[in-house]
Design a protein around this motif. Structure first.
Motif, PDB file in Angstrom:
ATOM      1  N   VAL A 166      -0.766  25.505  -1.598  1.00  0.00           N
ATOM      2  CA  VAL A 166      -0.426  24.070  -1.511  1.00  0.00           C
ATOM      3  C   VAL A 166       0.893  23.832  -2.241  1.00  0.00           C
ATOM      4  N   PRO A 167       1.712  22.917  -1.703  1.00  0.00           N
ATOM      5  CA  PRO A 167       2.926  22.589  -2.469  1.00  0.00           C
ATOM      6  C   PRO A 167       2.504  21.848  -3.734  1.00  0.00           C
ATOM      7  N   SER A 168       2.820  22.385  -4.901  1.00  0.00           N
ATOM      8  CA  SER A 168       2.425  21.740  -6.155  1.00  0.00           C
ATOM      9  C   SER A 168       3.407  22.111  -7.262  1.00  0.00           C
ATOM     10  N   ILE A 333      -0.159   7.016   7.347  1.00  0.00           N
ATOM     11  CA  ILE A 333       0.147   8.226   6.573  1.00  0.00           C
ATOM     12  C   ILE A 333      -0.678   9.388   7.123  1.00  0.00           C
ATOM     13  N   HIS A 334       0.010  10.504   7.433  1.00  0.00           N
ATOM     14  CA  HIS A 334      -0.655  11.701   7.971  1.00  0.00           C
ATOM     15  C   HIS A 334      -0.462  12.868   7.007  1.00  0.00           C
ATOM     16  N   GLY A 335      -1.410  13.787   7.001  1.00  0.00           N
ATOM     17  CA  GLY A 335      -1.235  15.056   6.277  1.00  0.00           C
ATOM     18  C   GLY A 335      -1.214  14.891   4.764  1.00  0.00           C
ATOM     19  N   ALA A 336      -1.986  13.934   4.259  1.00  0.00           N
ATOM     20  CA  ALA A 336      -1.957  13.664   2.812  1.00  0.00           C
ATOM     21  C   ALA A 336      -3.309  13.946   2.175  1.00  0.00           C
ATOM     22  N   GLY A 337      -3.968  15.027   2.606  1.00  0.00           N
ATOM     23  CA  GLY A 337      -5.275  15.395   2.050  1.00  0.00           C
ATOM     24  C   GLY A 337      -5.231  15.591   0.536  1.00  0.00           C
ATOM     25  N   SER A 344      -8.071   9.720  -8.594  1.00  0.00           N
ATOM     26  CA  SER A 344      -9.279   9.347  -7.849  1.00  0.00           C
ATOM     27  C   SER A 344      -9.088   9.925  -6.442  1.00  0.00           C
ATOM     28  N   ASP A 345     -10.083   9.776  -5.573  1.00  0.00           N
ATOM     29  CA  ASP A 345      -9.854  10.071  -4.151  1.00  0.00           C
ATOM     30  C   ASP A 345      -9.024   8.889  -3.637  1.00  0.00           C
ATOM     31  N   HIS A 364      -8.552   7.940   7.694  1.00  0.00           N
ATOM     32  CA  HIS A 364      -8.872   9.106   8.511  1.00  0.00           C
ATOM     33  C   HIS A 364      -8.838  10.336   7.611  1.00  0.00           C
ATOM     34  N   GLY A 365      -9.208  11.498   8.142  1.00  0.00           N
ATOM     35  CA  GLY A 365      -9.440  12.677   7.305  1.00  0.00           C
ATOM     36  C   GLY A 365      -8.387  12.885   6.235  1.00  0.00           C
ATOM     37  N   ASP A 366      -7.127  12.970   6.634  1.00  0.00           N
ATOM     38  CA  ASP A 366      -6.096  13.277   5.642  1.00  0.00           C
ATOM     39  C   ASP A 366      -5.032  12.175   5.580  1.00  0.00           C
ATOM     40  N   GLY A 367      -5.469  10.943   5.767  1.00  0.00           N
ATOM     41  CA  GLY A 367      -4.518   9.840   5.664  1.00  0.00           C
ATOM     42  C   GLY A 367      -5.178   8.507   5.941  1.00  0.00           C
TER      43      GLY A 367
END
Ligand code: S3P
Length: 428
Positions: A166-168, A333-337, A344-345, A364-367
């Motif tokens: 993961v980018p971190s 927003i997409h791809g922000a899992g 928090s979540d 949605h799942g990741d956004g």
């Protein structure tokens, strides 16, 4: 400083004013850690006032580092590499993921065992992402199913070339700080560019660090030198005022002495895409970090999609960005899992809070998508112990029909203790 646990947000149709924001949280952590690892005294001006960066100082004190604080000026007597003292009690990182993950890299190389603890939120956040590379370097770290408390059994580490999945910036920094304690060259190749404050700060303290595209390398056995330097204003804190101005046409906000490191400022283009006018005036470079003035003028409300490859550059600004469309326009927003494993979540907390304020939002799942349709009703939103949720809800609630309440508003002490006082000033 004590901050009320509930904040009432009175409706406002625009924001106006000139301000500075608190010192940058990411940069403050790094300057404190590197000052402790350097030789001689460092004096850090405009150190972040929030609880997270205080946690880093508390942990360093537990490791025998002498630190004095006068307001936001922090003086650190460096101990040099491999000179920390074995702590007599667990090191408490509080709510701060950056403290725990970056410090893990340093503790992994000490000739003693140390335990790091955190609050309930931090104890839920994933730590395997640092345990794995540090394990590859030879460290042994005990955790509870990949979560804090972390007990780090320090040892002589060996260098690695690591590619995180993961980018971190926290993972990159933990490995690079561990690498500083080895006998060879350690490298990290990132899957995407993340904030590069560690690289800049290392150079500022006199350590040689090489950056080649997405690969950062460091040779072990170097010595750093303490220095005096200021911390720039926190762009991620400024983001809330930038969004407030952009989402309330007719507003103008001027933010001075704010950090303009390009790995942090992707929000500027996003606001322009949404329809705001953003003027940026770079003014100086302090210890390798650019800073200057940003002026945001709200003009029109647009529609915005954030693509997955934009997320690493905006990760801490996504809560603010969501508030852009609270009163009109649309943000998807997409791809922000990764948001699900923050303080928090942030996907669920944000969508729930926005809905409770009367704003149309869908997970949605990741956004998620936020679709504003004029002044929302207002209501009661719970920050879920998350500083950036409290601030996003406050900005979103500004143009509601009725006053709104933010429960858990005291979470702002993590990064921006004066947030609600400043908000009052900007809507007056
Ligand atoms: C930070 C990196 C980011 C960011 C966090 C601060 C840092 O986290 O979200 O608030 O100072 O390195 P990740 O490294 O988990 O992406």
């Amino acid at each position: 400083m004590s901050v009320a646990t509930t904040a009432t947000i009175t409706p406002a149709t625009r924001v106006q004013g000139r301000l500075t924001v608190p010192g940058d949280k990411s940069i403050s952590h790094r300057y404190a850690l590197l000052a402790a690892l350097s030789e001689g005294r460092s004096e850090l001006g405009n150190y972040a006032p929030g609880a997270d960066c205080q946690s880093t100082l508390t942990c360093l004190r537990g490791l025998g580092v002498e630190i004095t604080r006068s307001g936001n000026t922090v003086t650190i007597e460096g101990r040099g590499i491999r000179n920390f003292r074995s702590p007599s009690a667990p090191l408490d990182a509080g709510n701060s993921g950056t403290t725990m993950r970056m410090l893990a890299g340093i503790l992994a190389a000490q000739p003693f065992t140390a335990t790091m603890i955190g609050d309930e939120s931090l104890s839920r956040r994933p730590m395997r992402r640092v345990m794995e590379p540090l394990g590859l370097m030879g460290a042994r770290i005990d955790a509870v199913d990949g979560h804090a408390p972390l007990t780090v059994h320090g040892t002589a580490l060996h260098p690695i070339h690591y590619t995180p999945s993961v980018p971190s910036a926290q993972v990159k920094s933990a490995v690079i700080l561990a690498g500083l304690h080895t006998d060879g060259t350690t490298a990290v190749t990132e899957p995407a560019q993340t904030r590069d404050h560690t690289e800049r700060a290392l150079a500022a303290f006199g350590f040689n660090v090489t950056v080649n595209g997405l690969t950062v390398s460091i040779a072990g056995g170097q010595r750093g030198q303490g220095r005096t330097m200021p911390v720039p204003g926190d762009f991620s804190s400024a983001a809330f005022w930038m969004v407030a101005a952009a989402s309330l046409p007719g507003s103008t906000i001027t933010i001075e002495q704010v950090g303009l490191n390009p790995s942090r400022t992707a929000l500027i283009e996003i606001l322009r895409r949404f329809g705001a006018r953003v003027d940026v005036h770079p003014e100086s470079v302090e210890a390798g970090e650019p800073l200057g003035t940003i002026v945001v003028t709200g003009d029109r409300l647009g529609s915005l999609e954030i693509a997955p490859d934009e997320v690493p550059g905006l990760i801490d600004e996504l809560p603010a960005i969501s508030a852009l469309a609270a009163h009109g326009g649309q943000v998807t927003i997409h791809g922000a899992g990764e948001l699900r494993v923050k303080e928090s979540d942030r996907i669920t907390t944000l969508v729930t809070g926005f809905r409770n304020l009367g704003i149309n939002a869908e997970e949605h799942g990741d956004g998620y998508t936020v679709r504003g349709s004029g002044a929302p009703t207002g209501g009661v939103a719970d920050a879920g112990g998350d500083h950036r949720m409290a601030m996003a809800f406050a900005i979103a609630a500004l143009a509601a029909q009725q006053p709104s309440r933010i429960e858990g508003s005291d979470a702002v002490v993590i990064s921006y203790p004066d947030f609600f006082d400043t908000l009052q000033r900007l809507i007056a």
